[in-house]
Design an enzyme around this catalytic site. Structure first.
Site, PDB file in Angstrom:
ATOM      1  CG  HIS A  97      -0.345   0.227   2.473  1.00  0.00           C
ATOM      2  ND1 HIS A  97       0.164  -0.850   3.058  1.00  0.00           N
ATOM      3  CD2 HIS A  97      -0.348   0.899   3.409  1.00  0.00           C
ATOM      4  CE1 HIS A  97       0.752  -0.515   4.256  1.00  0.00           C
ATOM      5  NE2 HIS A  97       0.341   0.825   3.973  1.00  0.00           N
ATOM      6  CG  ASP A  99       1.181   5.177   4.498  1.00  0.00           C
ATOM      7  OD1 ASP A  99       0.634   4.187   4.309  1.00  0.00           O
ATOM      8  OD2 ASP A  99       2.617   5.555   4.856  1.00  0.00           O
ATOM      9  CG  HIS A 253       5.104   1.258   3.570  1.00  0.00           C
ATOM     10  ND1 HIS A 253       4.918   2.345   2.940  1.00  0.00           N
ATOM     11  CD2 HIS A 253       4.016   1.111   4.489  1.00  0.00           C
ATOM     12  CE1 HIS A 253       3.625   2.650   3.690  1.00  0.00           C
ATOM     13  NE2 HIS A 253       3.411   2.470   4.185  1.00  0.00           N
TER      14      HIS A 253
END
Length: 277
Positions: A97, A99, A253
């Site tokens: 994903h 953020d 990440h």
């Protein structure tokens, strides 16, 4: 303070030594770190035992800070996200994903500090959207350029996990009203380096708008698998007081959830960015 920058991955990642982030930094230190971030996309600093105030001061040197609508914060510090497995369900972090792409102007970056780590497990991986884009075939890259994709916070934050009490439900419904699904380009241009990066992620991207549903699902599956190829990634083994700073505009990440029932506690400051183009 004299910085030593050591690359640790071919696609992204560098370790920085020779700086104490607990101290107030001068403009040249911020400039050097920002330049390293542009080049390496994710930076790692060891042995940085920061107080919440020091953490926020360092992060605020790069821009305005975000307050997360659902996650808890460190007490008295609303801009400092608390990622504690004894406090909140963190399964949504165990996926690739980027953020807060449910925001119109997603994060420039985030600064994550390890406060308590398990004796083994709990690594985090980062992937370079730039390396992934540059590895695409020319016909596929040309097709993707100009397409847009929908991003929806409920994909990572489903009601059944974040609406368990009346207060939680009220907060969840308010967040859904404040953050309806929105669109970003599938291929993003970095606002400073002008390099292009793949900008869809399994955490929040639900469909490619210009395609039929079956076409969108197939292409997103391909792109999600593509960006997580090992050659585009770097993996960090945490120690207490490690700190990571990543460029959220061009990376994804994955926090590996392999350490239960051990506890893992992290603090994260999220720096607001600009509207993708």
């Amino acid at each position: 303070m004299s910085l030593t920058i050591t690359p640790i991955g071919s696609a992204l990642g560098a370790e920085i030594e020779g700086i104490d982030l607990s101290l107030p930094l001068h403009a040249e230190h911020y400039a050097a770190i920002e330049q390293a971030l542009l080049q390496h996309q994710v930076l790692f600093f060891r042995n940085q035992p920061l107080t919440p105030e020091q953490h926020l001061r360092f992060a605020a040197g790069f821009g305005k800070l975000h307050i997360h609508p659902l996650y808890p914060n460190v007490p008295q510090h609303p801009e400092l996200l608390l990622l504690d497995t004894d406090v909140v369900d963190l399964r949504d972090n165990a996926s690739w994903h980027t953020d807060v792409t449910f925001l119109e102007a997603p994060a420039l970056g985030a600064i994550l500090s390890a406060k308590q780590v398990p004796p083994f497990g709990g690594d985090t991986l980062w992937a370079s959207g730039i390396a992934a884009y540059e590895a695409l075939s020319a016909p596929l890259a040309k097709m993707l350029d100009g397409l847009t994709a929908s991003h929806d916070f409920t994909r990572s934050f489903p009601l059944e996990r974040f609406g368990s009490t009346p207060d939680d439900l009220a907060r969840y419904e308010q967040t859904r009203r404040d953050h309806p699904p929105l669109s970003h380009p599938v291929i993003r241009t970095h606002p400073i380096s002008r390099r292009k990066a793949l900008f869809v992620n399994d955490g929040f991207t639900t469909r490619i708008n210009e395609l039929q549903p079956a076409e969108s699902a197939a292409l997103l599956t391909l792109l999600f698998n593509h960006i997580s190829r090992p050659e585009f990634t770097v993996r960090w083994r945490w120690a207490a007081n490690d700190l990571a700073f990543w460029d959220n505009r061009v990376t994804q990440h994955y926090a590996v959830d392999d350490y239960r029932p051990q506890r893992r506690v992290m603090h994260r400051a999220t720096i607001l960015g600009d509207k993708p183009f």
